[in-house]
Design an enzyme around this catalytic site. Structure first.
Site, PDB file in Angstrom:
ATOM      1  N   GLY A  16      38.052  16.285 -22.146  1.00 58.92           N
ATOM      2  CA  GLY A  16      38.115  15.200 -21.174  1.00 58.92           C
ATOM      3  C   GLY A  16      36.900  15.212 -20.267  1.00 58.92           C
ATOM      4  O   GLY A  16      37.015  15.046 -19.054  1.00 58.92           O
ATOM      5  N   ALA A  17      35.706  15.375 -20.866  1.00 59.35           N
ATOM      6  CA  ALA A  17      34.492  15.588 -20.076  1.00 59.35           C
ATOM      7  C   ALA A  17      33.572  14.382 -20.034  1.00 59.35           C
ATOM      8  O   ALA A  17      32.446  14.487 -19.555  1.00 59.35           O
ATOM      9  CB  ALA A  17      33.727  16.789 -20.632  1.00 59.35           C
ATOM     10  N   SER A  18      34.014  13.230 -20.495  1.00 59.82           N
ATOM     11  CA  SER A  18      33.119  12.075 -20.533  1.00 59.82           C
ATOM     12  C   SER A  18      33.000  11.364 -19.196  1.00 59.82           C
ATOM     13  O   SER A  18      32.082  10.552 -19.003  1.00 59.82           O
ATOM     14  CB  SER A  18      33.580  11.076 -21.608  1.00 59.82           C
ATOM     15  OG  SER A  18      34.890  10.618 -21.338  1.00 59.82           O
ATOM     16  N   ARG A  19      33.897  11.658 -18.276  1.00 62.39           N
ATOM     17  CA  ARG A  19      33.843  11.002 -16.962  1.00 62.39           C
ATOM     18  C   ARG A  19      34.705  11.767 -15.967  1.00 62.39           C
ATOM     19  O   ARG A  19      35.412  12.711 -16.310  1.00 62.39           O
ATOM     20  CB  ARG A  19      34.324   9.548 -17.061  1.00 62.39           C
ATOM     21  CG  ARG A  19      35.755   9.393 -17.545  1.00 62.39           C
ATOM     22  CD  ARG A  19      36.184   7.931 -17.597  1.00 62.39           C
ATOM     23  NE  ARG A  19      35.426   7.198 -18.591  1.00 62.39           N
ATOM     24  CZ  ARG A  19      35.831   6.991 -19.842  1.00 62.39           C
ATOM     25  NH1 ARG A  19      37.002   7.490 -20.244  1.00 62.39           N
ATOM     26  NH2 ARG A  19      35.105   6.317 -20.694  1.00 62.39           N
ATOM     27  N   GLY A  20      34.647  11.384 -14.709  1.00 57.72           N
ATOM     28  CA  GLY A  20      35.534  11.911 -13.671  1.00 57.72           C
ATOM     29  C   GLY A  20      35.441  13.401 -13.450  1.00 57.72           C
ATOM     30  O   GLY A  20      34.353  13.997 -13.452  1.00 57.72           O
ATOM     31  N   GLY A  22      36.362  15.954 -15.326  1.00 64.93           N
ATOM     32  CA  GLY A  22      35.837  16.722 -16.449  1.00 64.93           C
ATOM     33  C   GLY A  22      34.329  16.681 -16.511  1.00 64.93           C
ATOM     34  O   GLY A  22      33.670  17.692 -16.780  1.00 64.93           O
ATOM     35  N   TYR A 164      53.016  11.093 -14.653  1.00 64.29           N
ATOM     36  CA  TYR A 164      51.804  11.899 -14.487  1.00 64.29           C
ATOM     37  C   TYR A 164      52.120  13.236 -13.836  1.00 64.29           C
ATOM     38  O   TYR A 164      51.776  14.298 -14.364  1.00 64.29           O
ATOM     39  CB  TYR A 164      50.794  11.117 -13.650  1.00 64.29           C
ATOM     40  CG  TYR A 164      49.505  11.867 -13.388  1.00 64.29           C
ATOM     41  CD1 TYR A 164      48.610  12.138 -14.419  1.00 64.29           C
ATOM     42  CD2 TYR A 164      49.179  12.284 -12.098  1.00 64.29           C
ATOM     43  CE1 TYR A 164      47.424  12.814 -14.174  1.00 64.29           C
ATOM     44  CE2 TYR A 164      47.996  12.957 -11.851  1.00 64.29           C
ATOM     45  CZ  TYR A 164      47.123  13.222 -12.886  1.00 64.29           C
ATOM     46  OH  TYR A 164      45.958  13.899 -12.644  1.00 64.29           O
ATOM     47  N   LYS A 168      52.077  17.164 -15.489  1.00 68.31           N
ATOM     48  CA  LYS A 168      51.248  18.223 -14.912  1.00 68.31           C
ATOM     49  C   LYS A 168      52.096  19.421 -14.468  1.00 68.31           C
ATOM     50  O   LYS A 168      51.634  20.571 -14.512  1.00 68.31           O
ATOM     51  CB  LYS A 168      50.442  17.684 -13.736  1.00 68.31           C
ATOM     52  CG  LYS A 168      49.382  16.665 -14.127  1.00 68.31           C
ATOM     53  CD  LYS A 168      48.294  17.272 -14.991  1.00 68.31           C
ATOM     54  CE  LYS A 168      47.144  16.302 -15.215  1.00 68.31           C
ATOM     55  NZ  LYS A 168      46.035  16.902 -16.007  1.00 68.31           N
TER      56      LYS A 168
END
Length: 258
Positions: A16-20, A22, A164, A168
């Protein structure tokens, strides 16, 4: 705790490293010397800005080492292929950041089953799949660190519940128990949550109807800096915990100044 800059020679897989969050964690790990696999489904620009290729390119432009690898955390075969490709590229993996997630903040009567199941599949089952795939590689090292990104919403029951936060909560139970399983392997297993709200592309969409005061947001770099601290841990220093970004940074500064 080991000081910042201790990640030279380490190899990280960030889901999940493409944005935000991550993306920010991937940048922080790379700046501290780790080789970083930028893993996500986002290979092309879509509704939300950011791809695995743009993040990897930014890391390399700063002199870091990055590897863009497509990964769907809901697909077992995709996860295993992405992890195996990363281990081959880097010669191993000793840091995992399980960050991939989707957000749905509406109450029960406003939650379609498909939204509930998507949150569980991405946010909880996805963490299980990437963790299981990375573990054989992590066990080959003298030390390793597994980090799952969660949220302060887990404990905010006074605000009700949603898919959500519930997903978590499952991650936190999974990782705190996993720490016990892996203690003999000297693998640190910890959760990391923002202390406040992080302004990300996904949050802007999911929480667009919420009025969030400006002082409820934390600095964009806080989660990355906190992840660097956790990435440097082993089972003898910190494991089985749920850490909050700003608190962890403050505690580390206090110890450094003591």
């Amino acid at each position: 705790m080991m000081a910042a800059g201790s990640l030279e020679g380490r190899r990280a897989f960030v889901a999940g490293a493409s944005r935000g969050i991550g993306r920010n964690i991937a940048y922080a790990l790379a700046r501290e010397g780790a080789a970083v696999a930028v893993a996500a489904r986002s290979t092309r620009e879509g509704k939300l800005a950011g791809t695995i290729h743009s993040v990897a390119a930014n890391i390399e432009s700063e002199g870091g080492r990055a590897f863009a690898v497509e990964c769907d955390v809901t697909d077992e075969a995709s996860v295993e292929a992405a992890v195996d490709r990363t281990a081959h590229e880097f010669g191993g993996i000793d840091i995992l950041v399980a960050n991939a997630g989707v957000m749905w903040l509406k109450p029960t009567l406003d939650t379609p089953l498909k939204r509930w199941e998507l949150c569980m599949r991405v946010n909880l089952t996805g963490v299980f799949l990437v963790t299981r795939a990375v573990l054989p590689h992590a066990r080959k090292n003298a030390t390793a660190s597994l980090i799952a990104v969660t949220t302060t919403g887990v404990g905010m029951t006074e605000l009700g519940s949603n898919a959500y936060w519930t997903s978590k909560a499952g991650v936190e139970r999974y990782y705190t128990g996993l720490a016990t399983e892996l203690e003999r392997d000297n693998i640190a297993v910890n959760c990391l949550a923002p202390k406040k709200v992080v302004r990300t592309e996904g949050m802007e969409v999911a929480a667009r109807d919420l009025d969030i005061p400006a002082d409820m947001f934390e600095p964009d770099e806080a989660m990355g800096r906190a992840a660097v601290i956790l990435a440097a841990q082993d089972a003898s220093s910190m494991t089985g915990t749920v850490q909050y970004s700003l608190d962890l940074l403050e505690q580390t500064m206090d110890r450094a100044g003591a």
